[in-house]
Design a protein around this motif. Structure first.
Motif, PDB file in Angstrom:
ATOM      1  N   HIS A  27       0.836  -1.150  -0.074  1.00 47.47           N
ATOM      2  CA  HIS A  27       0.360   0.078  -0.033  1.00 47.47           C
ATOM      3  C   HIS A  27       0.751   1.107   0.051  1.00 47.47           C
ATOM      4  N   GLY A  28       2.132   1.217  -0.147  1.00 48.98           N
ATOM      5  CA  GLY A  28       2.945   2.282  -0.326  1.00 48.98           C
ATOM      6  C   GLY A  28       3.230   2.933  -1.481  1.00 48.98           C
ATOM      7  N   GLY A  29       4.338   3.718  -1.982  1.00 47.43           N
ATOM      8  CA  GLY A  29       4.589   3.934  -2.978  1.00 47.43           C
ATOM      9  C   GLY A  29       5.242   2.861  -4.297  1.00 47.43           C
ATOM     10  N   ASP A  30       5.660   3.554  -4.998  1.00 47.40           N
ATOM     11  CA  ASP A  30       6.164   2.492  -6.190  1.00 47.40           C
ATOM     12  C   ASP A  30       7.530   1.632  -5.886  1.00 47.40           C
ATOM     13  N   VAL A  31       7.645   0.601  -6.554  1.00 48.48           N
ATOM     14  CA  VAL A  31       8.947  -0.407  -5.951  1.00 48.48           C
ATOM     15  C   VAL A  31       9.485  -0.675  -7.315  1.00 48.48           C
ATOM     16  N   LEU A  32      10.733  -0.807  -7.108  1.00 49.98           N
ATOM     17  CA  LEU A  32      11.661  -1.212  -8.218  1.00 49.98           C
ATOM     18  C   LEU A  32      12.449  -2.399  -7.626  1.00 49.98           C
ATOM     19  N   LEU A  33      12.122  -3.848  -8.346  1.00 43.38           N
ATOM     20  CA  LEU A  33      13.118  -4.763  -7.818  1.00 43.38           C
ATOM     21  C   LEU A  33      13.939  -5.103  -8.679  1.00 43.38           C
ATOM     22  N   SER A  34      15.447  -5.362  -8.403  1.00 44.65           N
ATOM     23  CA  SER A  34      16.467  -5.160  -9.179  1.00 44.65           C
ATOM     24  C   SER A  34      17.495  -6.020  -8.683  1.00 44.65           C
ATOM     25  N   ILE A  35      18.140  -6.957  -9.658  1.00 51.46           N
ATOM     26  CA  ILE A  35      19.168  -7.746  -9.492  1.00 51.46           C
ATOM     27  C   ILE A  35      20.469  -6.999  -9.583  1.00 51.46           C
ATOM     28  N   ASP A  36      21.167  -7.450  -8.682  1.00 52.53           N
ATOM     29  CA  ASP A  36      22.552  -6.744  -8.248  1.00 52.53           C
ATOM     30  C   ASP A  36      23.642  -7.595  -8.079  1.00 52.53           C
ATOM     31  N   ASN A  37      24.414  -7.684  -9.140  1.00 58.04           N
ATOM     32  CA  ASN A  37      25.579  -8.969  -9.059  1.00 58.04           C
ATOM     33  C   ASN A  37      26.591  -8.330  -8.012  1.00 58.04           C
ATOM     34  N   SER A  38      26.784  -7.172  -7.696  1.00 57.94           N
ATOM     35  CA  SER A  38      27.672  -6.724  -6.885  1.00 57.94           C
ATOM     36  C   SER A  38      27.558  -7.456  -5.314  1.00 57.94           C
ATOM     37  N   MET A  39      26.364  -7.739  -4.916  1.00 58.55           N
ATOM     38  CA  MET A  39      25.873  -8.204  -3.755  1.00 58.55           C
ATOM     39  C   MET A  39      26.471  -9.596  -3.566  1.00 58.55           C
ATOM     40  N   PRO A  40      26.431 -10.012  -2.281  1.00 58.73           N
ATOM     41  CA  PRO A  40      26.898 -11.355  -2.004  1.00 58.73           C
ATOM     42  C   PRO A  40      26.137 -12.490  -2.445  1.00 58.73           C
ATOM     43  N   TRP A  49      14.502   2.475   1.240  1.00 61.52           N
ATOM     44  CA  TRP A  49      13.102   2.852   1.244  1.00 61.52           C
ATOM     45  C   TRP A  49      12.801   4.069   0.555  1.00 61.52           C
ATOM     46  N   GLY A  50      11.974   4.320  -0.244  1.00 63.82           N
ATOM     47  CA  GLY A  50      11.460   5.555  -0.699  1.00 63.82           C
ATOM     48  C   GLY A  50      10.437   6.346   0.114  1.00 63.82           C
ATOM     49  N   GLY A  51      10.856   7.355   0.128  1.00 62.13           N
ATOM     50  CA  GLY A  51       9.885   8.539   0.704  1.00 62.13           C
ATOM     51  C   GLY A  51       9.776   9.848   0.199  1.00 62.13           C
ATOM     52  N   CYS A  52       8.630  10.735   0.269  1.00 60.76           N
ATOM     53  CA  CYS A  52       8.597  12.005  -0.245  1.00 60.76           C
ATOM     54  C   CYS A  52       8.448  11.864  -1.926  1.00 60.76           C
ATOM     55  N   GLY A  53       7.813  10.671  -2.431  1.00 66.85           N
ATOM     56  CA  GLY A  53       7.482  10.376  -3.852  1.00 66.85           C
ATOM     57  C   GLY A  53       8.773   9.491  -4.322  1.00 66.85           C
ATOM     58  N   ARG A  54       9.813   9.308  -3.705  1.00 70.76           N
ATOM     59  CA  ARG A  54      10.808   8.493  -4.149  1.00 70.76           C
ATOM     60  C   ARG A  54      10.136   6.852  -4.313  1.00 70.76           C
ATOM     61  N   THR A  55      11.039   6.063  -5.177  1.00 67.47           N
ATOM     62  CA  THR A  55      10.782   4.702  -5.468  1.00 67.47           C
ATOM     63  C   THR A  55      11.619   3.942  -4.521  1.00 67.47           C
ATOM     64  N   THR A  56      10.786   3.099  -3.758  1.00 71.42           N
ATOM     65  CA  THR A  56      11.487   2.043  -2.978  1.00 71.42           C
ATOM     66  C   THR A  56      12.430   1.081  -3.867  1.00 71.42           C
ATOM     67  N   VAL A  57      13.594   0.881  -3.580  1.00 66.22           N
ATOM     68  CA  VAL A  57      14.253  -0.094  -4.502  1.00 66.22           C
ATOM     69  C   VAL A  57      14.925  -1.368  -3.493  1.00 66.22           C
ATOM     70  N   VAL A  58      14.376  -2.601  -4.158  1.00 70.13           N
ATOM     71  CA  VAL A  58      14.927  -3.920  -3.518  1.00 70.13           C
ATOM     72  C   VAL A  58      15.929  -4.324  -4.502  1.00 70.13           C
ATOM     73  N   LYS A  59      17.038  -4.496  -3.990  1.00 72.88           N
ATOM     74  CA  LYS A  59      18.233  -5.138  -4.589  1.00 72.88           C
ATOM     75  C   LYS A  59      18.530  -6.664  -3.944  1.00 72.88           C
ATOM     76  N   ALA A  60      19.215  -7.344  -4.813  1.00 73.13           N
ATOM     77  CA  ALA A  60      19.582  -8.985  -4.334  1.00 73.13           C
ATOM     78  C   ALA A  60      20.079  -9.314  -5.633  1.00 73.13           C
ATOM     79  N   ARG A  61      21.204 -10.349  -5.191  1.00 74.88           N
ATOM     80  CA  ARG A  61      21.975 -11.123  -5.960  1.00 74.88           C
ATOM     81  C   ARG A  61      21.085 -12.099  -6.901  1.00 74.88           C
ATOM     82  N   ARG A  62      20.110 -12.664  -6.123  1.00 75.12           N
ATOM     83  CA  ARG A  62      19.287 -13.738  -6.430  1.00 75.12           C
ATOM     84  C   ARG A  62      17.825 -13.314  -6.588  1.00 75.12           C
ATOM     85  N   SER A  63      17.148 -13.828  -7.479  1.00 73.12           N
ATOM     86  CA  SER A  63      15.640 -13.701  -7.435  1.00 73.12           C
ATOM     87  C   SER A  63      14.950 -14.012  -6.225  1.00 73.12           C
TER      88      SER A  63
END
Length: 373
Positions: A27-40, A49-63
């Protein structure tokens, strides 16, 4: 009310599950799910976490990490409320387990949450019996209802599929990434093509939630006039090689085997003059090329089921002799291992072999009428 936009750059089946969960319940704002190969390279995640209109970004090495991150967002939303994600209010970030830092971007502060698993394998064994007319688990009728799965076509009804999907969803939400489909009291027919088709159907419902299927098997499984449990017999090795190839053809992400050596009267390698390590390593070496593992459920070898110190000696004597993809599953509910100091001796004695502890979550049976500890 504005509907948040959930974007994902990864198109895997697990990431699509994460998108579906957030689309339905976030129920919050926009969300981007992103694979990040630099993570463990594990199932961990990082949430900005996004706030004030910012997009929340979730990063992970694996899906799978993206899915766990999505469930973390929903957990925080349900437990602390939307405001707790961008401010240190409602307990999150103070009592919350994951709030680790503040990230400053463009003069604004972004709350960052990260979580990485302490254990790579987080398995739940459903103590079900895969035999006709005996769909019994620890607590009454078996949840998986094997009789209702078509072994010829590998299909199931809508009600059962919804049940297994709910089971997978609940497990994934707390980080479970493996499910053992049957209990320790295995029958040799669990590996025939008909039952493997049933296992394939169940695995297909678990896969979108990042859960791999495992099977509990006996070293005495080979059939057709073979010297069943002799791990050094060439025909036995060939049987297992073909069977494992068949399993991965049906279940590409199959996790591996749980082995109960010399369990409940079944034959084991010592009946043929060989060690438990010989039998375990036979399967471990064959599974390795597919990325599978063997979890050796440590009861006892050589008939020492009722004696503590011989049991400890049996297990610790082969430390260092097991393949690298073998994990010792310590069973404190065996009569031999019930004293807690025995478990400590076992863990101390296995210096070269990865170990995991077995915990009972339901009161199915406890050897010697002993409760959990």
């Amino acid at each position: 009310v504005d509907v948040p936009e959930i974007k994902a750059r990864d198109r895997s089946v697990i990431t699509r599950t994460a998108v579906r969960e957030l689309s339905a319940y976030w129920h919050g704002g926009d969300v981007l799910l992103s694979i990040d190969n630099s993570m463990p390279d594990n199932d961990g995640f990082r949430i900005e976490w996004g706030g004030c209109g910012r997009t929340t970004v979730v990063k992970a090495r694996r899906s799978s990490g993206l899915l766990y991150g999505a469930y973390e967002m929903l957990r925080v939303q349900q437990t602390f409320g939307i405001g707790a994600m961008t401010k240190r209010v409602g307990g999150y970030g103070v009592a919350g387990r994951n709030m680790e830092e503040d990230k400053h971007e463009g003069g604004s502060c972004v709350r960052v949450t990260s979580s990485f698993p302490a254990f790579s394998y987080r398995l739940l064994e459903y103590n079900d019996r895969i035999v006709e007319g005996a769909n019994a688990g620890c607590q009454g009728n078996g949840m998986l209802q094997w009789d209702d799965i078509n072994g010829g076509r590998g299909t199931m009804g809508i009600d059962l599929k919804e049940r297994i999907t709910a089971y997978a969803r609940a497990n994934a939400s707390i980080g479970i990434n493996g499910c053992v489909l049957n209990g320790a009291e295995v029958a040799t027919d669990v590996l025939n093509s008909r039952y493997l088709n049933k296992a394939r159907a169940v695995a297909g419902s678990l896969r979108p939630y990042g859960i791999r299927a495992y099977l509990s098997v006996s070293l005495d499984s080979p059939v057709g006039g073979l010297v069943a449990a002799n791990p050094l017999d060439a025909s036995v090795k060939d049987w297992w090689k073909k069977k494992i190839k068949e399993i991965y053809a049906k279940i590409p992400d199959f996790g591996g085997f749980i082995i109960n050596a010399d369990y409940a009267g079944l034959l084991g390698p010592d009946d043929y003059g060989h060690s438990c390590a010989d039998g375990v390593n036979l399967l471990a070496n064959l599974l390795a090329q597919y990325g599978g593992i063997v979890v050796w459920r440590g009861s006892c070898c050589n008939g020492n089921g009722g004696s503590v110190m011989p049991a400890v000696t049996d297990i610790t004597s082969i430390d260092g002799l097991l393949a690298s993809n073998v994990i010792m599953q310590l069973n404190p509910f065996s009569r031999a291992f019930q004293p807690i100091d025995t478990c400590i001796r076992m863990l101390d004695g296995m210096e070269k072999t990865p170990a995991m502890i077995e915990c009972r979550l339901t009161d199915g049976f406890f050897a010697g009428s002993c409760g959990p500890y």
